[in-house]
Design an enzyme around this catalytic site. Structure first.
Site, short mmCIF file in Angstrom:
data_model
loop_
_atom_site.label_atom_id
_atom_site.label_comp_id
_atom_site.label_asym_id
_atom_site.label_seq_id
_atom_site.Cartn_x
_atom_site.Cartn_y
_atom_site.Cartn_z
N TYR A 11 0.79 -1.55 -0.11
CA TYR A 11 -0.35 0.52 -0.15
C TYR A 11 1.03 1.35 0.19
O TYR A 11 0.89 2.13 -0.42
CB TYR A 11 -0.68 -0.30 1.16
N ASN A 91 10.73 -12.25 10.30
CA ASN A 91 10.83 -11.21 9.09
C ASN A 91 11.02 -9.39 9.28
O ASN A 91 11.73 -9.10 8.67
CB ASN A 91 9.22 -11.55 8.62
N THR A 116 6.63 3.12 12.95
CA THR A 116 5.19 3.08 13.22
C THR A 116 5.01 3.62 15.00
O THR A 116 5.81 3.43 15.64
CB THR A 116 4.58 1.77 12.67
N TYR A 140 4.56 -6.74 16.84
CA TYR A 140 5.00 -5.79 16.14
C TYR A 140 5.99 -4.74 16.43
O TYR A 140 7.00 -3.96 15.50
CB TYR A 140 3.50 -6.14 15.83
N LYS A 144 9.04 -3.88 15.32
CA LYS A 144 9.92 -2.72 14.80
C LYS A 144 10.72 -1.62 15.77
O LYS A 144 11.61 -1.05 14.49
CB LYS A 144 8.36 -1.62 14.32
N PHE A 168 2.11 6.84 12.14
CA PHE A 168 0.12 7.54 13.09
C PHE A 168 -0.53 6.37 11.53
O PHE A 168 -0.58 5.14 11.04
CB PHE A 168 -0.48 8.16 13.02
N ASN A 169 -1.91 6.50 11.27
CA ASN A 169 -3.16 5.57 10.77
C ASN A 169 -2.71 6.42 9.49
O ASN A 169 -3.47 7.30 9.14
CB ASN A 169 -4.24 5.96 11.08
N ARG A 217 -8.13 7.91 17.04
CA ARG A 217 -6.13 8.12 15.63
C ARG A 217 -6.24 9.29 15.06
O ARG A 217 -7.04 9.83 14.44
CB ARG A 217 -6.44 7.03 14.80
N1 UDP Z 1 -11.68 -0.17 14.86
C1 UDP Z 1 -13.27 -0.27 15.22
N2 UDP Z 1 -13.69 -1.29 13.84
C2 UDP Z 1 -12.63 -1.91 13.37
C3 UDP Z 1 -11.70 -1.78 13.12
C4 UDP Z 1 -10.91 -0.83 13.35
O1 UDP Z 1 -13.79 0.39 15.65
O2 UDP Z 1 -13.75 -2.85 12.17
C5 UDP Z 1 -11.12 0.90 15.28
C6 UDP Z 1 -9.74 -0.04 16.29
O3 UDP Z 1 -10.15 -0.61 16.95
C7 UDP Z 1 -9.17 1.63 16.70
C8 UDP Z 1 -8.92 1.94 15.34
O4 UDP Z 1 -10.72 2.11 14.65
O5 UDP Z 1 -9.68 1.95 17.47
C9 UDP Z 1 -8.45 2.03 14.46
O6 UDP Z 1 -7.65 0.99 13.67
P1 UDP Z 1 -7.44 0.32 12.48
O7 UDP Z 1 -7.00 -1.30 12.86
O8 UDP Z 1 -7.64 0.94 10.96
O9 UDP Z 1 -6.14 1.10 12.81
P2 UDP Z 1 -4.70 0.97 14.28
O10 UDP Z 1 -5.24 2.16 14.82
O11 UDP Z 1 -5.00 -0.26 14.84
O12 UDP Z 1 -3.03 0.77 13.11
#
Ligand code: UDP
Length: 323
Positions: A11, A91, A116, A140, A144, A168-169, A217
């Site tokens: 990605y 990995n 990360t 994970y 990292k 971050f995200n 996030r």
């Molecule tokens: N989340 C959620 N439902 C989902 C997937 C994620 O509520 O189906 C929440 C998750 O618990 C987190 C936020 O969305 O608080 C972001 O999650 P994601 O997996 O996208 O990224 P992360 O912050 O875990 O890297």
């Protein structure tokens, strides 16, 4: 420059590889295609298929000579890392070790590494600065962090110039490159899938100490993140290891993401409240002041709705992902 992009069929890697080609760099993409997609290889980049765990292959690849490496290839699912820590360390750490040794032999002097926010674990202060304690809460993040430390040591010992970017995200899409994970675990693609299919999305945790009880996030557009890599290539001098956080400095709750997706898609999107997901901290928001001050990086697409609408457009153009 002549650049090697590991994980360049994934990605973020594919977006960055396409930006490098566009900027006129000679770009070679190394990917084992375990998670990446052949269709995500950017035009104008030369593909090399193979695995970083194959020492001989890595040495041979680097021996052709590169000015720098952008290293994305890694496993990146928190839940999976808790269940299979050995595979994550092998990995992420051993793969990078092979890469660093081959770079040393070939005299490759520059590295940009995908680190990360997971290295910070559950931070005491938000927004998170680079000086925050690194206390990862899952394998994970630990793998990292081990790589960040390894890179720092190699910079000191061998004069490597390296930059770790702590993401971050990441969200959105860049041209014909988008997010296609199997399985998909990320919030925005799952919310959009629910919009497309008329199914529901789960909200993991509604009792967090946040403004609406759901986790917060910091979402960053993949194109903005990509541009930071091009700046980071020149950031560190020989022997230096620079570390930068990358986010928008603004946090959005899970409910706010769902609301924004409803506005963007015009669909009602059913959201079902569910228990917290193990290991999820309440709030992760970056301070990106350091990269803004040092490298002049600034997000061009900071709005959550832009990220969601770019992801939605990509999803509608690619209803089956890259397949
Ligand atoms: N989340 C959620 N439902 C989902 C997937 C994620 O509520 O189906 C929440 C998750 O618990 C987190 C936020 O969305 O608080 C972001 O999650 P994601 O997996 O996208 O990224 P992360 O912050 O875990 O890297």
């Amino acid at each position: 420059m002549k650049l090697l992009v590991t994980g360049g069929a994934g990605y973020v890697g594919s977006v960055v590889a396409s930006q490098l080609v566009e900027a006129g760099h000679e770009t070679v993409v190394l990917d084992n295609l375990s998670k990446g997609h052949r269709a995500a290889l950017p035009d104008g980049a030369r593909p090399v298929e193979g695995d970083l765990l194959d020492e001989g292959f890595v040495r041979e690849t680097l021996a052709e000579g590169f000015d720098g490496v952008l290293h994305f290839a890694a496993l990146s699912l928190v839940g999976e890392s808790v269940e299979q820590p050995e595979i994550y360390y092998r990995n992420n750490v051993c793969g990078t070790l092979n890469l660093l040794e081959a770079m040393g032999e070939a005299g490759t002097g520059r590295l940009v590494f995908s680190s990360t926010a997971a290295v910070y674990g559950e931070p005491e202060e938000v927004p998170i600065r680079e000086s925050a304690a690194t206390l990862p809460t899952n394998p994970y993040g630990s793998s990292k962090l081990a790589v960040d430390r390894l890179i720092g040591a190699v910079c000191g010992a061998r004069g490597l110039a390296a930059t770790s970017l702590r993401y971050f995200n990441v969200a959105g899409a860049g041209g014909r490159f988008g997010e296609d994970h199997h399985p998909e675990t990320h919030l925005i693609p799952l919310v959009l899938k629910a919009a497309a299919e008329g199914s529901s999305v789960k909200i993991f945790g509604t009792d967090y100490p946040t403004r609406d009880g759901t986790a917060v996030r910091d979402y960053i557009h993949v194109e903005d993140l990509g541009r930071a890599h091009l700046l980071a290539l020149e950031a560190a001098g020989p022997g230096e290891h620079s570390v930068y956080n990358l986010g928008n400095g603004a946090g959005f709750s899970v409910r706010e993401v769902v609301e924004a997706a409803r506005r963007v898609t015009g669909k009602s999107i059913d959201a079902v409240e569910a228990p917290r997901r193990a290991g999820d901290p309440p709030a992760l928001v970056a301070s990106s002041q350091k990269i803004q001050a040092d490298l002049g990086w600034k997000p061009e697409k900071p709005e959550l709705e832009t990220m969601i609408s770019d992801a939605w457009a990509w999803m509608r153009d690619h209803p089956n992902g890259y397949e």
